[in-house]
Design a protein around this motif. Structure first.
Motif, mmCIF file in Angstrom:
data_model
loop_
_atom_site.group_PDB
_atom_site.id
_atom_site.type_symbol
_atom_site.label_atom_id
_atom_site.label_comp_id
_atom_site.label_asym_id
_atom_site.label_seq_id
_atom_site.Cartn_x
_atom_site.Cartn_y
_atom_site.Cartn_z
ATOM 1 N N ALA A 63 -35.757 32.616 29.201
ATOM 2 C CA ALA A 63 -37.180 32.416 28.926
ATOM 3 C C ALA A 63 -37.938 32.698 30.222
ATOM 4 C CB ALA A 63 -37.439 30.988 28.468
ATOM 5 N N PRO A 64 -39.088 33.320 30.134
ATOM 6 C CA PRO A 64 -39.844 33.650 31.358
ATOM 7 C C PRO A 64 -40.620 32.444 31.886
ATOM 8 C CG PRO A 64 -40.999 34.482 29.451
ATOM 9 C CD PRO A 64 -39.707 33.876 28.938
ATOM 10 N N GLU A 65 -39.869 31.430 32.285
ATOM 11 C CA GLU A 65 -40.486 30.221 32.838
ATOM 12 C C GLU A 65 -39.549 29.616 33.871
ATOM 13 O OE1 GLU A 65 -41.003 27.984 29.226
ATOM 14 O OE2 GLU A 65 -39.003 27.143 29.341
ATOM 15 N N GLY A 66 -40.064 28.734 34.690
ATOM 16 C CA GLY A 66 -39.246 28.116 35.728
ATOM 17 C C GLY A 66 -38.624 29.161 36.636
ATOM 18 N N ARG A 67 -37.354 28.947 36.998
ATOM 19 C CA ARG A 67 -36.640 29.916 37.848
ATOM 20 C C ARG A 67 -36.500 31.277 37.179
ATOM 21 N NH1 ARG A 67 -31.222 27.060 40.129
ATOM 22 N NH2 ARG A 67 -32.071 26.131 42.019
ATOM 23 N N GLU A 69 -38.645 32.910 35.493
ATOM 24 C CA GLU A 69 -39.841 33.749 35.463
ATOM 25 C C GLU A 69 -39.789 34.870 36.495
ATOM 26 O OE1 GLU A 69 -44.680 33.321 35.276
ATOM 27 O OE2 GLU A 69 -43.500 31.607 35.943
ATOM 28 N N SER A 70 -39.312 34.569 37.685
ATOM 29 C CA SER A 70 -39.337 35.570 38.756
ATOM 30 C C SER A 70 -38.316 36.696 38.546
ATOM 31 C CB SER A 70 -39.104 34.906 40.112
ATOM 32 O OG SER A 70 -37.816 34.320 40.150
ATOM 33 N N TYR A 72 -37.059 37.500 35.305
ATOM 34 C CA TYR A 72 -36.962 37.756 33.864
ATOM 35 C C TYR A 72 -36.746 39.237 33.547
ATOM 36 C CZ TYR A 72 -38.024 37.644 28.914
ATOM 37 O OH TYR A 72 -37.956 37.782 27.550
ATOM 38 N N ARG A 125 -42.849 23.614 21.556
ATOM 39 C CA ARG A 125 -43.314 22.665 22.577
ATOM 40 C C ARG A 125 -44.821 22.720 22.662
ATOM 41 N NH1 ARG A 125 -39.561 24.670 27.395
ATOM 42 N NH2 ARG A 125 -39.698 26.581 26.227
#
Length: 126
Positions: A63-67, A69-70, A72, A125
């Motif tokens: 998923a492109p979130e948290g760690r 994202e950078s 992805y 969410r």
């Protein structure tokens, strides 16, 4: 893969503690799949299943979130690759009588294995 030294050793100790617990909790494993671990995904799932105790296995698309994202764009596994690997992974889990579901994949990649999409049962969410 976690970037945290010693994390695999801690995982093995935790599994040993769970295995030796007379009041064993329900165990869910979640593996985030990336290009880096994709070649060994079958072996990874086999390792998890061979522990003899996961009740539920989740294989998650990045998923492109948290760690995630950078990295992805460089680490996400292409959907067509999933389509070819899902049947073998489902067979492995069925042989061990373990629930296997996938997160973050569109139904079109599942073919006849759409019941294994966690997203069909997932509440978004907020």
């Amino acid at each position: 893969m976690t970037g945290t030294p010693g994390s695999f050793g801690r995982l093995l100790r935790a599994l040993s503690n769970i295995r030796n617990n007379s009041d064993r909790p329900y165990l869910l494993s979640n593996t985030v799949v990336t290009k880096s671990n994709w070649p060994a995904l079958g072996a990874t799932l086999r390792f998890i299943l061979d522990q003899g105790m996961p009740d539920h296995c989740l294989l998650s698309n990045m998923a492109p979130e948290g760690r995630g994202e950078s990295c992805y764009r460089t680490q996400t596994v292409r959907l067509w690759r999933w389509r070819h690997k899902i049947p073998a992974l489902v067979r492995m889990a069925k042989a061990k009588k373990t629930i296997l579901v996938f997160f973050g994949l569109p139904l079109c990649v599942f073919g006849r294995h759409g019941a294994h999409s966690n997203d069909r049962y997932f509440s978004p969410r907020s």
